[in-house]
Design an enzyme around this catalytic site. Structure first.
Site, short mmCIF file in Angstrom:
data_model
loop_
_atom_site.label_atom_id
_atom_site.label_comp_id
_atom_site.label_asym_id
_atom_site.label_seq_id
_atom_site.Cartn_x
_atom_site.Cartn_y
_atom_site.Cartn_z
N CYS A 89 0.66 -1.11 -0.02
CA CYS A 89 0.02 0.05 -0.12
C CYS A 89 0.94 1.27 0.15
O CYS A 89 0.32 2.49 -0.22
CB CYS A 89 -0.99 0.02 1.48
SG CYS A 89 -1.93 -1.52 1.27
N CYS A 381 -0.14 3.30 5.82
CA CYS A 381 0.29 1.84 6.44
C CYS A 381 0.42 1.02 5.48
O CYS A 381 -0.05 1.15 4.18
CB CYS A 381 -0.72 1.36 7.59
SG CYS A 381 -2.38 1.17 6.84
#
Length: 395
Positions: A89, A381
């Site tokens: 991500c 994150c």
């Protein structure tokens, strides 16, 4: 060390899962955002020295060639190298970091940095060992969902949703807190869309339909009219009486974004107009079972590298992978919510894995033109237990 500037920043609208962009590969989406970025800054593609592109779930047959093909399709010279990156991500942010490093090392002056993902295309797949060498009698072939596999940390033995549940328990975050954050994200996106906030960053996409060519210029996942009462009725997904639901987690989407970096010398040589200065960046590791807390050490590290503190920051954007994850970071950092995710986040906009870092960076870079403040921070994150952050400064 000379300054590094963002001179172009564009993204496609984010298509809903199975929505209007489902048939456009990550390569095609990345090409659209990159062409738009190049055009917006009036950059000659022949002056580009490197291409970095992030992609997580290689969902199309040409995915292994993604960065290279994006560069070639956009007119970048054949002699220019390209690299496809997977920091999950954080991939979109990571391309900016790699681009900055190549400029710092005097290997490049102008660099294309982007992220792209088509999650709708994520294949159902058969293990080659099962399919290629014969199928045992009575067993048949078992299909695996590559999308679900990508959202599960097999080392930690848990899906990403459980990491958010773990953070909710650790930080005392309730289901009501998560639902309220989800509605906030939806409503802020709705207000921002109505006010044309996303216009500067948007690279519209044309698709062919039975009725002819259709232009997609708006994110498809947001539901600004969603109500707290309605989403409160949804069942938790990962844990009985848990906090994570389909409404307070990031949306599965398709989309791409492109950031173009330039050295101070290139800005002068080609008369480029910077949107922002890249002040610093940082990547950090954290406990995989609470991977969502990763933005905390990443933001602290990036600010420390720039000689700053949170008191110096005017805007913060943290990718809303899950409401519980975002709220845990906000609690730990003691963030001022009035200047955090001010125009909605991934719960409303969606989270095409490799593209979200590019989306956040593009949004913040363009916000300097519209909003106040001098220091903006973007962060995400990362599954497996990491966090990544960039610090941008007004020029």
């Amino acid at each position: 060390m000379s300054n590094i500037f963002i001179v172009a920043a564009k993204r496609t609208p984010f298509g809903a899962f199975g929505g209007s962009l489902k048939k456009l590969s990550a390569t095609e989406l990345g090409t659209i955002s990159t062409k738009a970025a190049i055009s917006s800054a009036n950059i000659d593609p022949s002056t580009i020295d490197a291409v970095y592109f992030g992609n997580v779930i290689q969902s199309s047959s040409d995915a292994a060639y993604l960065a290279r093909h994006v560069g070639l399709k956009c007119g970048v010279p054949v002699s220019v190298p390209a690299l496809t990156i997977n920091r999950l991500c954080g991939s979109g942010f990571e391309t900016v970091i790699q681009g900055a490093k190549s400029i710092k090392l005097n290997e490049a002056k102008i660099v294309v940095c982007g992220g792209s993902e088509n999650m709708s295309m994520a294949p159902l797949q058969v293990d080659g060992n099962d399919a290629r060498w014969g199928v045992q009698l009575g067993l048949g072939l078992k299909m695996r969902d590559s999308l679900w596999d990508g959202l599960t940390d097999q080392h930690a033995g848990i899906p990403m949703g459980i990491t958010a549940e773990n953070l909710a328990e650790k930080y005392g975050i309730s289901r009501e807190d998560c639902d309220e954050l989800a509605i906030r994200s939806q409503q802020l996106w709705g207000q921002a869309h109505k006010n044309g906030v996303f216009d500067l960053e948007m690279a519209p996409v044309e698709i062919e339909t039975k009725k002819g060519t259709k232009t997609i210029d708006t994110d498809e996942h947001p539901r600004p009219d969603a109500s707290l009462e309605k989403i409160a009725s949804l069942r938790s997904v990962f844990k009985k009486n848990g906090v994570v639901t389909a409404a307070n987690a990031s949306g599965i989407c398709d989309g791409a974004g492109t950031i173009i970096l330039a050295s101070e010398e290139a800005v002068k040589e080609y008369d480029l107009k910077p949107l922002a200065r890249l002040a610093s960046y940082h990547v950090a590791g954290c406990d995989p079972s609470i991977m969502g807390i990763g933005p905390v050490p990443a933001i602290r590290g990036a600010l420390d590298s720039a000689g700053m503190s949170l008191a110096d920051v005017d805007r913060v954007e943290i990718n809303e992978a899950f409401a519980a994850q975002f709220l845990a970071c906000a609690k730990e950092l003691e963030l001022d919510m009035s200047k955090t995710n001010s125009n909605g986040g991934a719960i409303s906009l969606g989270h095409p894995l490799g593209a979200s870092g590019s989306r956040i960076t593009a949004h913040l870079a363009n916000e300097f033109h519209r909003a106040d403040g001098n220091i903006y921070v973007g962060s995400a994150c990362i599954g497996g237990g990491q966090g990544i952050a960039v610090v941008l400064e007004r020029v």
